[in-house]
Design a protein around this motif. Sequence first.
Motif, PDB file in Angstrom:
ATOM      1  N   THR A  76       0.845  -1.204   0.000  1.00  6.92           N
ATOM      2  CA  THR A  76       0.000   0.000   0.000  1.00  6.92           C
ATOM      3  C   THR A  76       0.874   1.245   0.000  1.00  6.92           C
ATOM      4  O   THR A  76       2.031   1.222   0.426  1.00  6.92           O
ATOM      5  CB  THR A  76      -0.911   0.086   1.256  1.00  6.92           C
ATOM      6  N   PHE A  77       0.291   2.326  -0.496  1.00  7.02           N
ATOM      7  CA  PHE A  77       0.872   3.656  -0.327  1.00  7.02           C
ATOM      8  C   PHE A  77      -0.263   4.571   0.076  1.00  7.02           C
ATOM      9  O   PHE A  77      -1.280   4.659  -0.609  1.00  7.02           O
ATOM     10  CB  PHE A  77       1.526   4.177  -1.612  1.00  7.02           C
ATOM     11  N   GLU A  78      -0.077   5.238   1.208  1.00  9.15           N
ATOM     12  CA  GLU A  78      -1.094   6.167   1.719  1.00  9.15           C
ATOM     13  C   GLU A  78      -0.502   7.570   1.720  1.00  9.15           C
ATOM     14  O   GLU A  78       0.469   7.845   2.435  1.00  9.15           O
ATOM     15  CB  GLU A  78      -1.495   5.763   3.132  1.00  9.15           C
ATOM     16  N   LEU A  79      -1.073   8.444   0.906  1.00 10.12           N
ATOM     17  CA  LEU A  79      -0.638   9.838   0.865  1.00 10.12           C
ATOM     18  C   LEU A  79      -1.146  10.540   2.120  1.00 10.12           C
ATOM     19  O   LEU A  79      -2.331  10.522   2.412  1.00 10.12           O
ATOM     20  CB  LEU A  79      -1.177  10.528  -0.386  1.00 10.12           C
ATOM     21  N   LEU A  80      -0.231  11.144   2.870  1.00  8.70           N
ATOM     22  CA  LEU A  80      -0.592  11.823   4.116  1.00  8.70           C
ATOM     23  C   LEU A  80      -0.701  13.332   3.952  1.00  8.70           C
ATOM     24  O   LEU A  80      -1.511  13.978   4.612  1.00  8.70           O
ATOM     25  CB  LEU A  80       0.451  11.516   5.199  1.00  8.70           C
ATOM     26  N   HIS A  81       0.155  13.884   3.074  1.00  8.49           N
ATOM     27  CA  HIS A  81       0.196  15.345   2.947  1.00  8.49           C
ATOM     28  C   HIS A  81       0.708  15.716   1.572  1.00  8.49           C
ATOM     29  O   HIS A  81       1.574  15.042   1.024  1.00  8.49           O
ATOM     30  CB  HIS A  81       1.118  15.927   4.025  1.00  8.49           C
ATOM     31  N   LYS A  82       0.150  16.784   1.033  1.00  9.07           N
ATOM     32  CA  LYS A  82       0.667  17.340  -0.209  1.00  9.07           C
ATOM     33  C   LYS A  82       0.619  18.852  -0.098  1.00  9.07           C
ATOM     34  O   LYS A  82      -0.168  19.417   0.663  1.00  9.07           O
ATOM     35  CB  LYS A  82      -0.112  16.853  -1.422  1.00  9.07           C
ATOM     36  N   GLY A  83       1.502  19.511  -0.840  1.00  6.62           N
ATOM     37  CA  GLY A  83       1.513  20.962  -0.743  1.00  6.62           C
ATOM     38  C   GLY A  83       2.411  21.599  -1.777  1.00  6.62           C
ATOM     39  O   GLY A  83       2.995  20.938  -2.634  1.00  6.62           O
TER      40      GLY A  83
ATOM     41  N   GLY B 216       0.582  26.120  -9.003  1.00 10.76           N
ATOM     42  CA  GLY B 216       1.314  26.309 -10.249  1.00 10.76           C
ATOM     43  C   GLY B 216       2.818  26.187 -10.117  1.00 10.76           C
ATOM     44  O   GLY B 216       3.538  26.254 -11.100  1.00 10.76           O
ATOM     45  N   GLY B 217       3.325  26.005  -8.884  1.00 13.01           N
ATOM     46  CA  GLY B 217       4.770  25.908  -8.669  1.00 13.01           C
ATOM     47  C   GLY B 217       5.166  24.514  -8.231  1.00 13.01           C
ATOM     48  O   GLY B 217       4.430  23.551  -8.419  1.00 13.01           O
ATOM     49  N   SER B 218       6.332  24.404  -7.651  1.00 13.88           N
ATOM     50  CA  SER B 218       6.831  23.114  -7.171  1.00 13.88           C
ATOM     51  C   SER B 218       5.843  22.506  -6.185  1.00 13.88           C
ATOM     52  O   SER B 218       5.217  23.213  -5.405  1.00 13.88           O
ATOM     53  CB  SER B 218       8.188  23.298  -6.502  1.00 13.88           C
ATOM     54  N   GLN B 219       5.726  21.190  -6.223  1.00 14.60           N
ATOM     55  CA  GLN B 219       4.781  20.482  -5.371  1.00 14.60           C
ATOM     56  C   GLN B 219       5.508  19.356  -4.646  1.00 14.60           C
ATOM     57  O   GLN B 219       6.526  18.856  -5.122  1.00 14.60           O
ATOM     58  CB  GLN B 219       3.648  19.889  -6.217  1.00 14.60           C
ATOM     59  N   PHE B 220       4.962  18.949  -3.518  1.00 12.34           N
ATOM     60  CA  PHE B 220       5.544  17.827  -2.785  1.00 12.34           C
ATOM     61  C   PHE B 220       4.451  16.952  -2.204  1.00 12.34           C
ATOM     62  O   PHE B 220       3.315  17.393  -2.022  1.00 12.34           O
ATOM     63  CB  PHE B 220       6.492  18.294  -1.676  1.00 12.34           C
ATOM     64  N   GLY B 221       4.803  15.704  -1.943  1.00 10.32           N
ATOM     65  CA  GLY B 221       3.892  14.769  -1.300  1.00 10.32           C
ATOM     66  C   GLY B 221       4.657  13.950  -0.290  1.00 10.32           C
ATOM     67  O   GLY B 221       5.848  13.675  -0.461  1.00 10.32           O
TER      68      GLY B 221
END
Length: 131
Positions: free
Chosen positions: A81-88, A92-97
Amino acid sequence: MKKLIVVLGVLLAGGMLTAFTLFAGPFDDVVNALKKGDSGNLSKLLDNTVEINMAGKSNSYSKAQAEIILKDFFGKNAVKTFELLHKGGPEGGSQFGVGNLTTSGGNYRTSFFLQKKGNAFVLNELRFENK
């Protein structure tokens, strides 16, 4: 007046949906590849140089080297499994997860960073930290 408000609301919502859809593409592609342990689809998004951190060892790799490392990692660690906890990141700019990756070989706190280059997003950093 009510018609004007409804039209403006639809236009604004449509604009937000379009902006979100454009952003969601590569971000969702990374999440889906992590959920499947799909190094091939993950590799399609890699930048020319990628920072990879595994088990506390960090290094910059060419795209070709990173593809081999990811294929080897997912070959040895079948994803459960992979559970995404946070993104930000700025719109329109750089993104992270950040998420939790559960594999046959252990559990990893996984983070990734997408950078905008031209009109596309590229994956320029991946971290797999033992939990």
